[in-house]
Design a protein around this motif. Structure first.
Motif, PDB file in Angstrom:
ATOM      1  N   UNK A 252     -45.160   5.323  53.685  1.00  0.00           N
ATOM      2  CA  UNK A 252     -46.060   6.455  53.435  1.00  0.00           C
ATOM      3  C   UNK A 252     -46.608   6.320  52.017  1.00  0.00           C
ATOM      4  N   UNK A 253     -45.706   6.115  51.066  1.00  0.00           N
ATOM      5  CA  UNK A 253     -46.131   5.756  49.709  1.00  0.00           C
ATOM      6  C   UNK A 253     -46.445   6.912  48.791  1.00  0.00           C
ATOM      7  N   UNK A 254     -47.387   7.780  49.186  1.00  0.00           N
ATOM      8  CA  UNK A 254     -47.774   8.887  48.319  1.00  0.00           C
ATOM      9  C   UNK A 254     -46.837  10.075  48.455  1.00  0.00           C
ATOM     10  N   UNK A 289     -41.610   0.759  48.338  1.00  0.00           N
ATOM     11  CA  UNK A 289     -42.846   1.203  48.982  1.00  0.00           C
ATOM     12  C   UNK A 289     -43.506  -0.037  49.576  1.00  0.00           C
ATOM     13  N   UNK A 292     -49.106   2.231  52.465  1.00  0.00           N
ATOM     14  CA  UNK A 292     -49.796   3.337  51.792  1.00  0.00           C
ATOM     15  C   UNK A 292     -50.501   4.233  52.790  1.00  0.00           C
ATOM     16  N   UNK A 294     -50.249   7.300  52.934  1.00  0.00           N
ATOM     17  CA  UNK A 294     -50.753   8.334  52.029  1.00  0.00           C
ATOM     18  C   UNK A 294     -51.136   7.635  50.731  1.00  0.00           C
ATOM     19  N   UNK A 295     -52.447   7.555  50.483  1.00  0.00           N
ATOM     20  CA  UNK A 295     -52.898   6.814  49.299  1.00  0.00           C
ATOM     21  C   UNK A 295     -52.852   7.671  48.029  1.00  0.00           C
ATOM     22  N   UNK A 296     -52.409   8.925  48.131  1.00  0.00           N
ATOM     23  CA  UNK A 296     -52.272   9.779  46.950  1.00  0.00           C
ATOM     24  C   UNK A 296     -51.163   9.289  46.035  1.00  0.00           C
ATOM     25  N   UNK A 297     -51.041   9.900  44.841  1.00  0.00           N
ATOM     26  CA  UNK A 297     -50.037   9.428  43.880  1.00  0.00           C
ATOM     27  C   UNK A 297     -48.599   9.628  44.361  1.00  0.00           C
ATOM     28  N   UNK A 298     -47.723   8.751  43.901  1.00  0.00           N
ATOM     29  CA  UNK A 298     -46.283   8.879  44.111  1.00  0.00           C
ATOM     30  C   UNK A 298     -45.743   9.737  42.969  1.00  0.00           C
ATOM     31  N   UNK A 299     -45.005  10.782  43.303  1.00  0.00           N
ATOM     32  CA  UNK A 299     -44.555  11.739  42.285  1.00  0.00           C
ATOM     33  C   UNK A 299     -43.029  11.775  42.230  1.00  0.00           C
ATOM     34  N   UNK A 300     -42.482  11.370  41.075  1.00  0.00           N
ATOM     35  CA  UNK A 300     -41.025  11.327  40.903  1.00  0.00           C
ATOM     36  C   UNK A 300     -40.570  12.474  40.004  1.00  0.00           C
TER      37      UNK A 300
ATOM     38  N   UNK B 297     -42.773  15.389  35.885  1.00  0.00           N
ATOM     39  CA  UNK B 297     -42.727  14.292  36.861  1.00  0.00           C
ATOM     40  C   UNK B 297     -43.445  13.024  36.377  1.00  0.00           C
ATOM     41  N   UNK B 298     -42.966  11.889  36.857  1.00  0.00           N
ATOM     42  CA  UNK B 298     -43.632  10.606  36.653  1.00  0.00           C
ATOM     43  C   UNK B 298     -44.638  10.438  37.785  1.00  0.00           C
ATOM     44  N   UNK B 299     -45.878  10.136  37.447  1.00  0.00           N
ATOM     45  CA  UNK B 299     -46.938  10.097  38.460  1.00  0.00           C
ATOM     46  C   UNK B 299     -47.553   8.699  38.529  1.00  0.00           C
ATOM     47  N   UNK B 300     -47.389   8.052  39.693  1.00  0.00           N
ATOM     48  CA  UNK B 300     -47.904   6.690  39.885  1.00  0.00           C
ATOM     49  C   UNK B 300     -49.148   6.702  40.772  1.00  0.00           C
ATOM     50  N   UNK B 301     -50.239   6.119  40.290  1.00  0.00           N
ATOM     51  CA  UNK B 301     -51.464   6.101  41.101  1.00  0.00           C
ATOM     52  C   UNK B 301     -51.498   4.925  42.091  1.00  0.00           C
ATOM     53  N   UNK B 302     -50.582   3.961  41.958  1.00  0.00           N
ATOM     54  CA  UNK B 302     -50.444   2.830  42.902  1.00  0.00           C
ATOM     55  C   UNK B 302     -51.755   2.086  43.188  1.00  0.00           C
ATOM     56  N   UNK B 306     -48.675  -4.688  44.959  1.00  0.00           N
ATOM     57  CA  UNK B 306     -47.345  -4.379  45.502  1.00  0.00           C
ATOM     58  C   UNK B 306     -46.223  -5.111  44.770  1.00  0.00           C
ATOM     59  N   UNK B 308     -44.428  -4.796  41.791  1.00  0.00           N
ATOM     60  CA  UNK B 308     -44.096  -3.973  40.634  1.00  0.00           C
ATOM     61  C   UNK B 308     -42.760  -3.290  40.865  1.00  0.00           C
TER      62      UNK B 308
END
Lengths: 379, 379
Positions: A252-254, A289, A292, A294-300, B297-302, B306, B308
């Motif tokens: 899913x990714x995002x 990951x 993708x 979901x191409x939106x940002x990954x939020x940790x 939060x840490x925000x990755x735009x990805x 692949x 990384x």
């Protein structure tokens, strides 16, 4: 048996123009004489995977799609929104062949013994450019199939089967004993359910609807967590704790799924600690990951200590890392279990011209689970 | 030389109560007789690092802080907002000792030769509970210092110096040839500038203001990118490309910095590719988060392929991984370069009771670069 012997091949091309237009077209090219270590394959089945659609459509807005070209030279065009053109920089004005894998019959072979041995055989192949009637490819990139195998049954021999096996192999090589997978109802997810059941590996399946959950439960999956219900976080925590999963693969990714996975794994790890440590447990938590959707940002949210790693995962570097011997073993398993573990159902078989029709694109462009299309370029 | 021989020690304690209150207090405890492999250290200098403040204050809102307790038993209390209590679950109602490292004089030693050899020596130590007048610690956790070393100069021998060396060592062991560091104007950042200059390693420094940038340039740093200016992304891309950095260490943690680092590294890698690949380059890009100055939060735009990996980094597991021999070499370098590479300046020296005063906490609680406090528990 086709006659006379073919000299040209129709192939699908994808072109993003600097003017901001995507163009899909069919181009007729000469079939080169195969080199010593090459064979010419008449492709009879090649799937439209999500990974193909990325290259096929680029960053185009499909809702702007329309037919173009002449009747005997069909084409499809769509607009790439200006703000997305930056991501296309590497391919602008370069006509790209498409199609990662497929299956067909070897009609010509180079002089090397490896190539000659494939003459007349049905083979699966990968390496790009499979949306074409004929394709020259190195003999070693072909997987020879048992006599009587239908190309349609072998079209998806590489990407999904080797990825599914690769996820389990990665889990083993990195010292984990159970894994989490999302989205688990996909064709690949179902292969993974069968592999894990057969190998005795505990698997936590993350799905996105009740019907997907039911499908996996019907297949015998023991741990299925539905992202769409309010109890998802609690369900995930329970499944992760009971399986001891410390690695997850997420296509899913995002969004926040990776973060939730780390939190669930860390909660399971700290519940076993006797002393408080504000740096968290020393249990390595790994999320990969590998897609993708979901191409939106990954939020940790980073509330899971400091012993974690979030990484990209891709099939080709994985195969390179394990080496040809280990890869050959995975391939052998795919061939042996082609009609069981690795069976790939398709919603529809279409021709190359069909693949450019706006109404057909509207259908396969949805990437719906269970809605995968197969192209037969020689239809 | 203190007399009579001390039998009790005053130590600082941090307690988060289930009622939602943080309490800092001073507790008098007996000093145990050291075990065979232990020594008793009279602590004369112990720094207040960001990593200590996490344990010291927990999730309390310092703006609610006030004095409590009696004059000869001072205390400090502050409110932990209810929504933050969940993150405190592991330490609620457990009185915690504080202080990761310090330096002092060995006043008693156990019977083992290693312990006896330290009697009377000035040592640096780590392992928790250093905000105390006396501390029993395993002899092997002590670093014996050359005669004449002042404890104040050796108080920060472990965390920052070993972390700075650890980042460069991690870079080498993982096959990278240059690194990025943020925030680079910190005490640790300045050590890193000196280490890299001395070792001939290219370093990209990320700072958060013009004055910090100027400070590093004055130290001789070649690549300094200021997060606060509009050209930051472009500056970072240029610095990353010219150094070939493919690994970064980020103690800010929150926000989009990690994502920007990956993008800059990937842009440098793909600029060298001749063919377009929608999976990105095969150059491994690694970002380690080793602190949380920004707890968001840490925000990755990805948008960086692949290949990384984003991971947590922590000193203790790193030292465990490299083993005692490699750690000893790092320690030797710290002692040899204590007054140069690893010099740690302090804004102020305070006593244990001072450390509980609201006005003093308001000052050191800011974690301002260049504003580090040192506690002398025997003041």
């Amino acid at each position: 048996m086709p006659s006379p012997e073919p000299r040209t091949s129709l192939e699908l091309r994808s072109l993003v123009k600097s003017s901001g237009e995507l163009e899909l077209s069919l181009v007729r090219t000469d079939i080169p004489v195969p080199a010593a270590d090459e064979v010419t394959v008449r492709i009879e089945a090649t799937p439209i995977n999500p990974s193909d659609q990325g290259l096929l459509f680029g960053a185009a807005d499909l809702s702007t799609g329309r037919s173009a070209g002449l009747q005997d030279a069909p084409a499809f065009t769509a607009t790439v929104p200006p703000e997305r053109m930056k991501s296309m920089a590497g391919r602008v004005d370069r006509s790209m062949t498409v199609g990662n894998e497929g299956a067909g019959v070897v009609i010509r072979a180079g002089s090397s013994p490896t190539a000659q041995a494939l003459l007349g055989r049905t083979v699966a192949l990968f390496g790009g450019g499979t949306y074409a009637q004929y394709r020259n490819v190195q003999a070693e990139r072909c997987l020879a199939l048992p006599d009587g195998t239908r190309p349609a049954d072998a079209a998806s021999c590489f990407i999904n089967p080797l990825t599914a096996l690769g996820l389990v192999e990665t889990m083993r090589r990195e010292g984990h004993r159970a894994l989490v997978h999302a989205p688990a109802a996909s064709n690949l997810g179902q292969m993974l359910v069968r592999i894990c059941a057969s190998d005795g590996v505990e698997l936590v399946n993350i799905v996105r609807s009740e019907s997907q959950r039911q499908r996996l439960v019907d297949m015998g999956a023991r741990h299925v967590c539905d992202l769409s219900v309010p109890s998802f976080s609690a369900d995930l925590a329970t499944a992760v704790a009971s399986t001891g999963a410390t690695i997850a693969f997420d296509a899913i990714g995002g969004g926040t799924l990776a973060s939730q996975l780390f939190s669930a794994m860390e909660a399971a790890a700290t519940s076993k600690l006797r002393e408080y440590t504000r740096y968290g447990s020393d249990v390595l938590k790994q999320v990969y990951i590998y897609g993708s959707l979901d191409t939106g940002p990954t939020i940790l949210q980073r509330n899971f200590g400091l012993t974690w790693s979030l990484s990209g995962w891709l099939l080709w570097p994985f195969l390179k890392k394990i080496g040809p011997g280990a890869e050959a073993k995975l391939r052998e398993r795919v061939v042996a279990e082609l009609h069981t573990t690795f069976a790939s159902p398709y919603a529809k078989v279409i021709s190359l011209p069909d693949a450019l029709r706006p109404d057909v694109i509207a259908a396969y462009g949805q990437r719906a689970t269970g809605g995968k299309y197969l192209i037969n370029p020689n239809l």
